[in-house]
Design an enzyme around this catalytic site. Structure first.
Site, short mmCIF file in Angstrom:
data_model
loop_
_atom_site.label_atom_id
_atom_site.label_comp_id
_atom_site.label_asym_id
_atom_site.label_seq_id
_atom_site.Cartn_x
_atom_site.Cartn_y
_atom_site.Cartn_z
CE LYS A 297 -3.82 2.01 2.71
NZ LYS A 297 -4.72 1.75 3.89
CB SER B 9 -7.70 3.80 3.09
OG SER B 9 -6.98 3.09 4.09
CB SER C 19 -8.41 0.92 5.71
OG SER C 19 -9.06 2.16 5.68
#
Ligand SMILES: NC(=O)CC(=O)O
Length: 412
Positions: free
Chosen positions: A61, A131, A155
Site C-alpha cells: 500500500k 483505504s 481499511s
C-alpha cells in the site's frame, strides 16, 4: 485469484520457478492493471527472492515507505515522486522472507475516505473499498497472491469484504509500523490480504516469525454472534450473509450464541472518531500547515473539523477505550467462545462515490483485536459480502483457525 500456498507448492515441487512466478504477476499487471488501476507504481525489474515467500509477488500500500519505488500517500499534489531513503520495516521483513515487491498499491489519500482510482474487479461501477483499495483489488483480480494494507477504521477488512478476498488485520502492533505514514498512532494497524485465510496465515507467520500455521483439522469453533446494534443496521445483503454464515456454521457443528456486546464496547465505538481525528490532526500537522490547498476534500475537511478537538477532549475519551480493552479481555472467557462473528461491512460494495462505511470495523480496530475477513458469500446480485471473525487481543492464530474453519464451510 492466485493462491499463495498453491504457488509455493508448485515452486517447491519444481513445477514452477520463483522467477517465473514473479514474471507471471508482472505480466498480468502489465496486461490488466491499466483498466483496474490497482497499482500506483510497478517495479518491472523486480526479481525473485529466497525463503518461505520466494516467488510471491507482493503489493504494498502506497503509504508504506519503499526505497526502490515512490511513496506518494495517494496524494501526488504533495508527495508526487517522493522517494524515502529506506524501506519500511514491514517491507524489509517481507523481503527477508523472500517476497518480491512488484508494486505500490493505490491508497485513498492518507488512508482516509477520498476514493482512490481503483475499480472493484467484480463490478467496475462499484468501489473496491478503502483505504487499502489497490491491495484488495490486486489480490481479487489475481494480479498478486499477497498484498499489504493498513487499517485505522476499517481499511483492511472492508475492502477485502467488497472484493471477496481473505484478510487479516492482526493484533495491534503485531506487525511493526516503522516507516508507515502515520494517521492515528493508537489505531494504525498493518494487515495482509490473500486468496484464502490459510494463505494469510502462512504469510503472517513468514513475515512476523510467529506461529500462525493452521492445524489440519481444527475443531468446530464456538462463536458469539454479534450484530453491534449500537453501530446501526446492516444492509439486507449484509444481514443475510451473517445469518447464512451462522446457520452453516451451526449445521457443521459449531456453537453459535447471539450476544449483545457489553456497554463498554458501545461507549468505545462512540469515541473512535474523536481518538482517530485528534491523532490524524496531530500526525498531519505539517500537511495542514503547509499544503492545505493540496489536500483532497474529505481528508481536508476532516482536518478542518479536527482543529477544534482539544487535547482535553482527546484525554477525556481515552478512558473509554481503555475500559473497552479491559472488558474485551473478559468477554471471550465469560461467554466461553473462541471468536466473535460479525459483519465485515454493512453490505456489498456501494458505488464509487464512496469507499463504504467502517461502522462495523472501528470498534474492533480500537480494541486492537485480530480480525479476519472470511470471503465466499455473495449478495443477490453476485457481489462479495464477507463476514468477520474476531478473537481476543494477541490470539491471532485463534482468529485464523476459526476463520479458516468457517471459510471451508462457507465455500463448500
Ligand atoms: N484508514 C482507515 O481505516 C479508514 C477507513 O476505514 O476507510
Amino acid at each position: 485469484m492466485l493462491s499463495l500456498l498453491d504457488l509455493r507448492r508448485r515452486i517447491d515441487s519444481g513445477e514452477l520457478s520463483a522467477s517465473d512466478a514473479i514474471r507471471q504477476s508482472l505480466q498480468a499487471i502489465g496486461e490488466r492493471d491499466g483498466a483496474l488501476k490497482a497499482f500506483a507504481s510497478v517495479d518491472r525489474s523486480a526479481v525473485a527472492g529466497h525463503g518461505l515467500l520466494a516467488g510471491v509477488a507482493l503489493g504494498v500500500k502506497d503509504i508504506i515507505d519503499t526505497a526502490d519505488l515512490p511513496t506518494e500517500m495517494g496524494c501526488k499534489a504533495i508527495y508526487g515522486s517522493w522517494r524515502p531513503r529506506a524501506d519500511a520495516a514491514i517491507v524489509s521483513l517481507a523481503k527477508m522472507a523472500g517476497a518480491t515487491v512488484v508494486g505500490k498499491t493505490e491508497t485513498t489519500a492518507f488512508a482516509f475516505l477520498d476514493p482512490a482510482p481503483t475499480l472493484n474487479p467484480h463490478r467496475a461501477d462499484r468501489t473496491p473499498g478503502g483505504s487499502s483499495s489497490g491491495s484488495a483489488a490486486a489480490v481479487a483480480a489475481g494480479l498478486v497472491p499477497l498484498a499489504i494494507g493498513t487499517q485505522t477504521g476499517g481499511s483492511v477488512i472492508r475492502p477485502a469484504s467488497f472484493c471477496g478476498v481473505a484478510a487479516i488485520k492482526p493484533s495491534f502492533r503485531l506487525l511493526p509500523t516503522v516507516g508507515l505514514k502515520t494517521s492515528a498512532w493508537t489505531l494504525d494497524t498493518l494487515g495482509l490480504m490473500a486468496a484464502s485465510v490459510a494463505d494469510c496465515a502462512y504469510a503472517l507467520e513468514a513475515i512476523s516469525g510467529r506461529e500462525m500455521r493452521l492445524p489440519d483439522d481444527p475443531g468446530a469453533p464456538r462463536f458469539a454472534l454479534a450484530r453491534q446494534r449500537f453501530a446501526g443496521d446492516a444492509a439486507p445483503e449484509g444481514e443475510a450473509a451473517l445469518e447464512k454464515a451462522a446457520r452453516l456454521a451451526e449445521k457443521a457443528g459449531a456453537t453459535v450464541v447471539e450476544i449483545d456486546l457489553p456497554r463498554p464496547f458501545a461507549d468505545a465505538w462512540a469515541i473512535h472518531g474523536t481518538v482517530q481525528n485528534y491523532e490524524i490532526r496531530v500526525s498531519m500537522a505539517w500537511e495542514y500547515l503547509n499544503r492545505r490547498a493540496d489536500l483532497p476534500p474529505r481528508i481536508g475537511g476532516l482536518l478542518d473539523e479536527a482543529q477544534s478537538i482539544r487535547a482535553s477532549d482527546y484525554d477525556a475519551v481515552r478512558g473509554a477505550a481503555r475500559r473497552a480493552r479491559l472488558a474485551a479481555k473478559d468477554f471471550f472467557a465469560e461467554h466461553g467462545v473462541d471468536a466473535i462473528l460479525t459483519y465485515s461491512a454493512p453490505g456489498a460494495a456501494p458505488d464509487r462515490s464512496t469507499t463504504g462505511d467502517p461502522r462495523f470495523n472501528k470498534l474492533l480496530t480500537l480494541l486492537g483485536a485480530p480480525c479476519v475477513n472470511v470471503p465466499g458469500l455473495v449478495s443477490g446480485d453476485s457481489l462479495p459480502v464477507g463476514v468477520q471473525v474476531v478473537a481476543p487481543f494477541g490470539r491471532d492464530a485463534q482468529a485464523l483457525r476459526a476463520a479458516a474453519w468457517l471459510e471451508r464451510i462457507v465455500r463448500a
